[in-house]
Design an enzyme around this catalytic site. Sequence first.
Site, PDB file in Angstrom:
ATOM      1  N   ASP A  51       0.821  -1.210   0.000  1.00  0.00           N
ATOM      2  CA  ASP A  51       0.000   0.000   0.000  1.00  0.00           C
ATOM      3  C   ASP A  51       0.856   1.262   0.000  1.00  0.00           C
ATOM      4  O   ASP A  51       2.072   1.209   0.188  1.00  0.00           O
ATOM      5  CB  ASP A  51      -0.893   0.027   1.245  1.00  0.00           C
ATOM      6  CG  ASP A  51      -1.899  -1.103   1.270  1.00  0.00           C
ATOM      7  OD1 ASP A  51      -2.383  -1.481   0.191  1.00  0.00           O
ATOM      8  OD2 ASP A  51      -2.197  -1.602   2.372  1.00  0.00           O
ATOM      9  N   TYR A 109       6.984  -9.445   7.178  1.00  0.00           N
ATOM     10  CA  TYR A 109       6.941  -7.986   7.294  1.00  0.00           C
ATOM     11  C   TYR A 109       7.552  -7.568   8.630  1.00  0.00           C
ATOM     12  O   TYR A 109       7.402  -8.261   9.639  1.00  0.00           O
ATOM     13  CB  TYR A 109       5.498  -7.470   7.264  1.00  0.00           C
ATOM     14  CG  TYR A 109       4.875  -7.395   5.901  1.00  0.00           C
ATOM     15  CD1 TYR A 109       4.913  -6.214   5.161  1.00  0.00           C
ATOM     16  CD2 TYR A 109       4.211  -8.490   5.349  1.00  0.00           C
ATOM     17  CE1 TYR A 109       4.319  -6.127   3.912  1.00  0.00           C
ATOM     18  CE2 TYR A 109       3.620  -8.416   4.096  1.00  0.00           C
ATOM     19  CZ  TYR A 109       3.675  -7.231   3.388  1.00  0.00           C
ATOM     20  OH  TYR A 109       3.085  -7.153   2.150  1.00  0.00           O
TER      21      TYR A 109
END
Length: 270
Positions: A51, A109
């Site tokens: 994103d 992540y």
Amino acid sequence: MRIALGVQYDGAAFCGWQAQPHGKTVQDALERALGEFACVPLHTTVAGRTDTGVHGLGQVVHFDTDLDRTDFSWVRGTNAFLPSTVSVQWAKPMPETFHARFAAFERTYYYVLYVHPVRSPMLAGRAGWIHTPLDDDAMRAAAAHLIGEHDFSSFRSSECQSKTPVKHLYQIDVRRSGHFIHFRFRANAFLHHMVRNLMGCLVAVGRGRYPADWLADVLAGRDRTLAAPTFMADGLYLAHVGYPAEFAVPPAQLGSVPWSSVWADLDLPS
């Protein structure tokens, strides 16, 4: 011929990964550069679409081409046409069975959170920030309720296009280093906004707003409205995409960030 690339980028400089009509995404920049170098349009397939504001350290893409170039020629040639906020780290020919997205079996992540009464302009876009103290042990206890294969609908964006909300979350680590807290999330795959929604909940527990077992109730409820608001994107990094050993995908170059030594202690999978 199928070529895989390892790509790093500063997510703060782009409106996410996926190509858009305005052309201000990482995919747009990469495909423009590839087209300039190859003198023909090339379309990339990515391991995971990030994103706006989310950084890429271990992003992997592939494309198909008839052009014959050396591996490092793809790296240097493409980088010559990229802005300073994106860089191809490596290039490698792959068999047709390789697919940047579907051949991957796990993603990792990291989230870097700066905990301090005053925000730092030097960390703008590089780390999340919170001005109140956090209880590390409470966040670890809360994270333990999330490990395993579950329906993560409570942490799924309304815009998520995944066919199923069921994912296997292998690991969440919480490590403090000075004024920073480093979070690691490792799973077979993630839903849209899943890591940021998990972060919002962990921080809420860390601030004492909820007990650690609240997160078990949120998970079981399968309702996004039960969870905390989506946390800021600034400190989120796609650090690693795991592939079968047969593809010999080069490891991500994590030394380019100042907190790489902390991440090394967390034993990033190879």
